[in-house]
Design a protein around this motif. Structure first.
Motif, short mmCIF file in Angstrom:
data_model
loop_
_atom_site.label_atom_id
_atom_site.label_comp_id
_atom_site.label_asym_id
_atom_site.label_seq_id
_atom_site.Cartn_x
_atom_site.Cartn_y
_atom_site.Cartn_z
N GLN A 170 0.85 -1.21 0.00
CA GLN A 170 0.00 0.00 0.00
C GLN A 170 0.87 1.25 0.00
O GLN A 170 0.63 2.19 -0.74
N PHE A 171 1.96 1.23 0.82
CA PHE A 171 2.82 2.41 0.93
C PHE A 171 3.39 2.75 -0.44
O PHE A 171 3.28 3.86 -0.93
N TYR A 172 3.98 1.71 -1.10
CA TYR A 172 4.61 1.98 -2.40
C TYR A 172 3.57 2.38 -3.44
O TYR A 172 3.77 3.30 -4.23
N GLN A 173 2.38 1.71 -3.38
CA GLN A 173 1.37 2.04 -4.40
C GLN A 173 0.97 3.51 -4.29
O GLN A 173 0.51 4.12 -5.24
N ASN A 174 1.13 4.06 -3.06
CA ASN A 174 0.74 5.47 -2.91
C ASN A 174 1.86 6.42 -3.29
O ASN A 174 1.69 7.62 -3.20
N GLN A 175 3.03 5.86 -3.62
CA GLN A 175 4.12 6.77 -4.01
C GLN A 175 4.43 6.60 -5.50
O GLN A 175 5.51 6.95 -5.94
N GLY A 176 3.53 5.96 -6.23
CA GLY A 176 3.72 5.91 -7.68
C GLY A 176 4.30 4.62 -8.18
O GLY A 176 4.46 4.42 -9.39
N PHE A 177 4.62 3.69 -7.28
CA PHE A 177 5.27 2.47 -7.74
C PHE A 177 4.20 1.43 -8.07
O PHE A 177 3.85 0.59 -7.23
N GLY A 212 -1.29 12.25 -15.91
CA GLY A 212 -0.04 13.01 -15.83
C GLY A 212 0.47 13.07 -14.40
O GLY A 212 1.64 13.18 -14.15
N GLU A 213 -0.42 12.95 -13.43
CA GLU A 213 0.04 13.08 -12.04
C GLU A 213 0.63 11.76 -11.56
O GLU A 213 0.40 10.70 -12.16
N LEU A 214 1.33 11.78 -10.43
CA LEU A 214 1.96 10.59 -9.85
C LEU A 214 0.88 9.54 -9.57
O LEU A 214 -0.20 9.85 -9.07
N PHE A 215 1.18 8.30 -9.90
CA PHE A 215 0.21 7.22 -9.65
C PHE A 215 0.08 7.01 -8.14
O PHE A 215 1.09 6.86 -7.43
N GLN A 216 -1.14 7.05 -7.63
CA GLN A 216 -1.34 6.80 -6.18
C GLN A 216 -2.57 5.93 -6.00
O GLN A 216 -3.67 6.33 -6.40
N GLY A 217 -2.39 4.74 -5.38
CA GLY A 217 -3.50 3.80 -5.21
C GLY A 217 -4.66 4.44 -4.48
O GLY A 217 -5.83 4.30 -4.85
N GLU A 218 -4.34 5.23 -3.44
CA GLU A 218 -5.40 5.84 -2.61
C GLU A 218 -6.36 6.68 -3.45
O GLU A 218 -7.57 6.67 -3.26
N LEU A 219 -5.76 7.40 -4.42
CA LEU A 219 -6.60 8.33 -5.19
C LEU A 219 -7.68 7.57 -5.95
O LEU A 219 -8.78 8.06 -6.16
N ILE A 220 -7.33 6.35 -6.36
CA ILE A 220 -8.32 5.57 -7.11
C ILE A 220 -9.52 5.28 -6.22
O ILE A 220 -10.67 5.53 -6.56
N GLU A 221 -9.20 4.82 -4.98
CA GLU A 221 -10.33 4.53 -4.07
C GLU A 221 -11.14 5.80 -3.82
O GLU A 221 -12.36 5.81 -3.79
N GLU A 222 -10.41 6.91 -3.63
CA GLU A 222 -11.10 8.18 -3.36
C GLU A 222 -12.02 8.52 -4.54
O GLU A 222 -13.16 8.96 -4.36
N SER A 223 -11.53 8.27 -5.75
CA SER A 223 -12.35 8.62 -6.92
C SER A 223 -13.59 7.75 -6.95
O SER A 223 -14.69 8.23 -7.25
N VAL A 224 -13.41 6.46 -6.59
CA VAL A 224 -14.60 5.58 -6.59
C VAL A 224 -15.63 6.15 -5.63
O VAL A 224 -16.82 6.26 -5.92
N ASP A 225 -15.13 6.61 -4.48
CA ASP A 225 -16.03 7.21 -3.48
C ASP A 225 -16.78 8.39 -4.06
O ASP A 225 -18.00 8.48 -4.03
N THR A 226 -16.01 9.34 -4.63
CA THR A 226 -16.67 10.56 -5.12
C THR A 226 -17.63 10.21 -6.25
O THR A 226 -18.74 10.71 -6.31
N LEU A 227 -17.23 9.25 -7.12
CA LEU A 227 -18.13 8.86 -8.21
C LEU A 227 -19.41 8.28 -7.64
O LEU A 227 -20.52 8.62 -8.05
#
Lengths: 755, 259, 144
Positions: free
Chosen positions: A210-217, A276-291
């Motif tokens: 999870q840590f790495y997925q949130n830093q773009g890896f 274009g922005e850094l890949f972050q796993g968290e943002l995907i979950e956040e987007s699912v929430d907002t959607l």
């Protein structure tokens, strides 16, 4: 074993033999054979099975003598005592709770084997993997036994070191902070996280991912997590081999749906994922929430949003397509809260984002579970759904397990300014199960004694508004620096609420009496400020916080504006404004640069001048390189021969502005010592007195006041050590530019520990 | 089995069963129920097959109940039932399990698991031994536990009502009417539904519920509140002697309580 | 700061209200198009209600209901729709709720009790605890 029943005449009588403790009619009640009914092999067999199933008997035999059936039973022995031998690390009660064998219970082989496994499991959780348990029986008269468990515990298998291979983007220390497993330290005797436990290792791998997925890896993989026993067999070395892969950025991001009149283009802007922005796993979950919510608002409450992610290795981008599918139309008919033996039902229910009758919405359920967990009153919070009274109805069960929320904290500290500092506080975070906070605190040091009671209701008037009251009595001693001492006692009422996601507003009203006692030799101006006065002050504070990590910020900024208005009632009239702002930026090699400004201005009104205890004093922690109240206006005497000014009492000032530029960096010491350094420079000024506080230089050699808002600059080095007993801080600072009468200080040290 | 030295600290004295039993009774009379329970356990441990053991098991359960350690009381009583289901004292054992759960009931703001356990145990007492004196007390306690559960429904309903979640509130109050119609909360539930529907503006539902409240609880303060609310809002009040289509509230309430 | 919007209760499929025609539709067709009702008539199960509302909450203010629609569908005994009525937020009224509550036993934990730890549960006398029944809490009589 049933003997064969040749002829099947009706049964006249059933005899039970061999029973001692169990009554005959108890045995009969389990039998399928009834007088008057012919005996057949099947019912005999079934009877035997049911009798064995009761666990009461070690042997059951049924003898069929035509019209009479005799049942021989051999009862299982009764356990007289359960004796545990050889257990040192785990005490008897901990084991007795886990095992089924208890005095007066019935002894069966199966139960004893199960208990052996349970004891081994207890030791495994306590970090001893080599524990062995052998049960033994001591026969006693009257068919009783003593059950002895001989335990050989084996060594504690702790974790000596956690190493990482292949982590070139993050230091071992940062990664180690992400894990649950910690290295064994002798002072970590309470924690069990420093014992080796394979399950926890699996969980650590997930945390790393999870840590790495949130830093773009996006390609991150934990190749292996290996635990080798140290040569002395006492501990384990744990090595994580990581394959970080490359840093990815988001490729093209799109929303696809077949739902009519849901327009994907509009929804894309809601997403927190931007190509274009850094890949972050968290943002995907956040987007699912907002959607989920955005689509819900347009009338589609029952939707499943599935983000499918595809990586393209060459240009190292990740494409995300959010698919919106129609879900089943289910409503929540009932929400039951269980397990709350202390917290009141509504304190939990008010945190839920859903209400009975609402449409079933997965992301709102997850968010509710998060909010109840953030209350901090429960070990576990689990929201599960159960089928309701009809196919399109569901029922939610919120299961919580309470945890103690009361706390007795004792802190001791030592600092060059406060000499010895102790504080004792007892607090309860979930008062009367209503989620309210109550704390009594007594703090004493050579310069200051404080007693305060603080009470906060987080949801005042059922609104998203935290309100509280504090009652305090504080005595602070400035005799050496400014030859006065204040004793202020009073209370304050406060309220705070979030205005937006990152800003909140706090309002506070304080009513206090300030009793200023002036040292006999002080100057006339100070002496006529002695005595006690009532201060009634209104204050608001607006905070804006966009920092990535509240404790150790590396990126983002923080700002706060606080204004106080004293004078509605009470005899003191002033208006004061204070602003603080800090910006943090990560520099090279894990260095963090920060720029901090804070400034304050206070002004009496209605003809009042600002009394000494309301004026600002700067120096010590607030301006390194100078003593407490080391800078600013002061009573001085001119040395007639050299003309130099010799400083006396500090007078404080009505205006200050201090800036700090700081660069913090990790020290080359091994990381687990937790030592960090920082180079800093403080610069700023303090001054501006009311006229009636100024004393002119009547005759050469007589005392007079100086008040020149001159610039002071200092720079130096600070060392922060997060020692096993608490945070320790050393400041070495050199005052570069200062007034002759300022009081400088080269070394400052402070620490605090609490448990 | 090989002879082994049993560790000294668990030395126990094999005592005559009567002396232990007498000691236990004496403790009980002195009111120290905790020790009495331990003594009764001792009787059963040392002489499991004696006639006294069976009686001691039940007395241990009772002592634990009086001493307030309800979990032990329940496990002792259940062990008695498992070993001697047909015994003459079995009804008392079931009853003891029920009142032990009953004592652990928390107030309506908290988890009602103990109330549910008490209700099931009490219903078992009434089902298995309907005409014992335990059943009579159990029936009274059943009404109390049901009243308590209804109280929880009402407190959650009121919480939703105060926040304007009328649908959630109405369904909670309807649940009280359907599943707890013999409890003391029925009049209030009816009034709360009237309040909800008046707030929603659905007057025909409000008047209908008001008439049932008027018919069944004419004297209650709740009907007065409903009456005042409807007149304030200018909603016509149906004449109370309107025959509601299921008049059984009153009769069922009467025969249940005094039946 | 922007208010947070939240929908509660029944959700209409893609936002518009389907046409329910008295005389033609019956319980089955309504069920099939709208699903089971949010609630039914308290004493007449031949009246169905579909309730939905939207609430707005801003910072510390108490959330306000900004939109409400109640669809009341009445059926005859045979189950065919006889009438469809609508109620909006306009029909709503401000009602002062009676604050009397039917008492339930059980007491609050006192502040000291909570702070200093012993969690008191329900004392038995709250429930008329002392069972003065023969053989009640008095224990089995000696002569048994």
């Amino acid at each position: 074993q049933a003997t064969q029943a040749a002829q099947s005449q009706p049964l006249r009588q059933i005899l039970v033999q061999g029973n001692q403790r169990v009554e005959a009619d108890t045995v009969l009640s389990y039998l399928l054979l009834q007088p008057g009914v012919p005996v057949d092999a099947r019912s005999v067999n079934l009877s035997i099975q049911t009798l064995f199933a009761t666990g009461l008997f070690s042997d059951v035999r049924i003898e069929n003598r035509g019209d009479v059936v005799v049942i021989y039973v051999q009862e299982n022995p009764i356990i007289n005592r359960v004796i545990l031998e050889g257990n040192r690390a785990v005490d008897d009660d901990a084991i007795n709770e886990e095992i089924q064998a208890q005095p007066r219970a019935i002894f069966t082989r199966a139960r004893v084997q199960a208990d052996v496994q349970r004891i081994i499991e207890v030791y495994r959780r306590a970090g001893r993997f080599a524990a062995q348990v052998t049960p033994r029986i001591v026969e006693l008269p009257q068919n009783r036994v003593d059950l002895v468990f001989e335990i050989s515990e084996g060594p504690v298998t702790g974790v000596r070191r956690v190493n990482f291979i292949g982590n070139d983007s993050f230091s071992d220390r940062t990664l180690r902070r992400e894990l649950v497993t910690v290295e064994s330290r002798w002072w970590r005797f309470f924690s069990t996280n420093d014992n080796y436990d394979p399950d926890r290792l699996e969980y650590d791998r997930e945390l790393l991912r999870q840590f790495y997925q949130n830093q773009g890896f996006a390609d991150f993989r934990t190749v292996s997590a290996v635990a080798e026993l140290t040569p002395d067999q006492e501990d384990f070395y744990i090595t994580f081999t990581l394959d970080e892969g490359d840093i990815y950025t988001f490729g093209d991001v799109s929303v696809e749906t077949e739902l009519p009149d849901v327009d994907p283009e509009r929804l894309v802007q809601y997403l927190s994922v931007r190509s274009g922005e850094l890949f972050q796993g968290e943002l995907i979950e956040e987007s699912v929430d907002t959607l989920n919510f955005a689509v819900g608002a347009t009338g589609y409450a029952f939707v499943n949003i599935v983000p499918n992610i595809s990586r393209n290795r060459e240009d190292r981008t990740v494409d995300v397509v959010f698919e919106i599918e129609e879900g089943p139309r289910v409503y929540i008919e009932r929400i039951d809260i269980v397990g709350n033996t202390r917290t009141l039902d509504h304190v939990i229910r008010r945190e839920l984002e859903l209400v009975e009758g609402d449409a079933f919405n997965r992301s709102l359920i997850d968010r509710s579970q998060g909010r109840v967990r953030r209350l901090g009153f429960f070990e576990e919070v689990e929201i599960t759904e159960v089928q309701g009274s009809s196919p399109d109805r569901a029922r939610l069960q919120v299961a919580v397990t309470e945890q103690p929320t009361g706390e007795l904290a004792f802190g001791a500290g030592f600092s060059s300014t406060d000499a010895f500092l102790i504080d004792l506080s007892i607090s309860e975070r979930n008062l009367r199960g209503r989620g309210q906070f109550l704390r009594f605190r007594i703090a004493a040091s050579s310069r200051r004694e404080q007693i305060d009671i603080r009470f906060t209701e987080p949801r005042f008037l059922d609104r998203n508004l935290a309100a509280g009251v504090d009652i305090f009595s504080v005595r602070s001693d400035f005799i050496t620096e400014a030859s006065f001492e204040t004793q202020s006692t009073g209370f304050s009422l406060r309220a705070g609420f979030p205005t937006t996601r990152s800003t909140n507003l706090g309002l506070q009203y304080t009513l206090r009496t300030d009793d200023v006692v002036v040292f006999a030799g002080a100057n006339q101006a100070l002496r006529n400020q002695a005595g006690s006065r009532v201060t009634s002050v209104m204050n608001y504070t607006l905070r804006w916080d966009r920092v990535d990590n509240p404790i150790e910020p590396t990126r983002g900024f923080r700002a706060e504006v606080a204004q106080s208005f004293a004078g509605i009632g009470g005899d003191v009239r002033f208006v004061s404004t204070e602003i603080t702002a800090s910006v943090y930026r990560p520099l090279f090699w894990n260095f963090v640069g920060s720029l901090n400004l804070n400034s304050g201005f206070i002004m009496g009104w209605g003809g009042d001048s600002v009394r000494i205890n309301d004026r600002f004093f700067r120096g010590g922690n607030s301006f390194r390189g100078f003593e407490i109240a080391g800078i600013g206006p002061r009573v001085v005497v001119r040395d007639t021969t050299t003309g130099r000014l010799r400083g006396g009492d500090a007078l404080g000032g009505r205006f200050y502005a201090i800036g700090t530029a700081e660069m913090s960096f990790p020290l080359p010491l091994p990381e687990q010592y937790g030592v960090r350094g920082s180079l800093f420079t403080d610069f700023g000024t303090l001054g501006l007195l009311d006229d009636d506080d100024l004393i002119a230089e009547a005759t050469p050699g007589s005392a007079f006041t100086t008040d020149d808002l001159s610039l002071r600059v200092s720079s130096g080095l600070s060392i922060f050590w997060d020692s096993p007993f608490g945070p320790v801080r050393f400041d070495l600072a050199e005052a570069l530019v200062n007034e002759t009468y300022d009081r400088t200080e080269f070394f400052r040290f402070s620490t605090r520990t609490g448990f | 089995c090989q002879s082994r030295r049993i560790s000294t600290e668990t030395v126990y004295v094999e005592r005559e069963v009567e002396t232990i039993y007498a000691a236990a009774i004496e403790q009980m009379e002195r009111g120290s129920y905790g020790n009495a329970a331990d003594q009764f356990d001792e009787v059963e441990r040392q002489h499991p097959y004696s006639e006294w053991a069976r009686r001691a098991m039940l007395m241990a359960a009772y002592s634990n109940y009086e001493a307030g350690n309800y979990e032990e009381a329940i496990s002792d009583a259940e062990r008695f039932i498992a070993l001697h289901p047909g015994n003459r004292s079995a009804p008392y054992a079931y009853y003891l399990v029920a009142i032990s759960h009953f004592e652990q009931i928390l107030d309506v703001g908290r988890d009602q698991q103990a109330t549910m356990n008490a209700l099931n145990a009490l219903e078992q007492v009434v089902r298995r031994y309907p005409n014992t004196r335990y059943a009579q007390d159990a029936r009274l306690k059943i009404d109390m536990t049901r009243d308590h559960l209804a109280g929880k429904e009402m407190s959650i309903g009121r919480w939703y009502l105060r926040r304007g979640f009328y649908l959630a509130a109405i369904n909670r109050f309807r649940n009280v009417l359907e599943n707890y119609e013999t409890t003391t909360h029925v009049p209030e539930a009816l009034h709360r539904i009237v309040e909800s529907y008046v707030a929603l503006g659905v007057d025909n539902e409000a008047t209908q519920v008001a008439s049932v409240l008027g018919y069944n609880f004419p004297g209650s303060e709740w009907y007065e509140d409903t009456y005042r609310l409807l007149t304030e809002e200018g909603i016509a009040i149906p004449n109370p002697d309107l025959q509601p289509d299921n008049p059984t509230y009153w009769q069922r309430l009467m025969d249940r309580l005094f039946g | 700061c922007t208010p947070v919007l939240r929908n509660h209760g029944f959700i209409y499929v893609d936002g518009e209200v389907p046409e329910i025609v008295p005389g033609e539709d019956n319980q089955a067709s309504v069920l099939e198009r709208l699903g089971s009702p949010s609630t039914q008539g308290v004493f007449e199960s031949t009246t169905w209600y579909y309730m939905s509302d939207t609430r707005q909450s801003l910072a510390y203010q108490r959330p306000q209901t900004s939109y409400r629609r109640i669809m009341e569908i009445q059926f005859d005994d045979a189950g065919t729709v006889t009438a469809v009525n609508e109620y909006g937020i306009g029909d709503g009224r401000r009602v002062t709720l009676v604050d009397r509550e039917t008492p339930t036993p059980g007491r609050e934990m006192s502040v000291w009790e909570q702070l200093f730890g012993n969690i008191g549960n329900l004392p038995s006398e709250q429930f008329g605890g002392e069972q003065n029944l023969p053989g009640g809490a008095g224990g089995p009589r000696r002569d048994e």
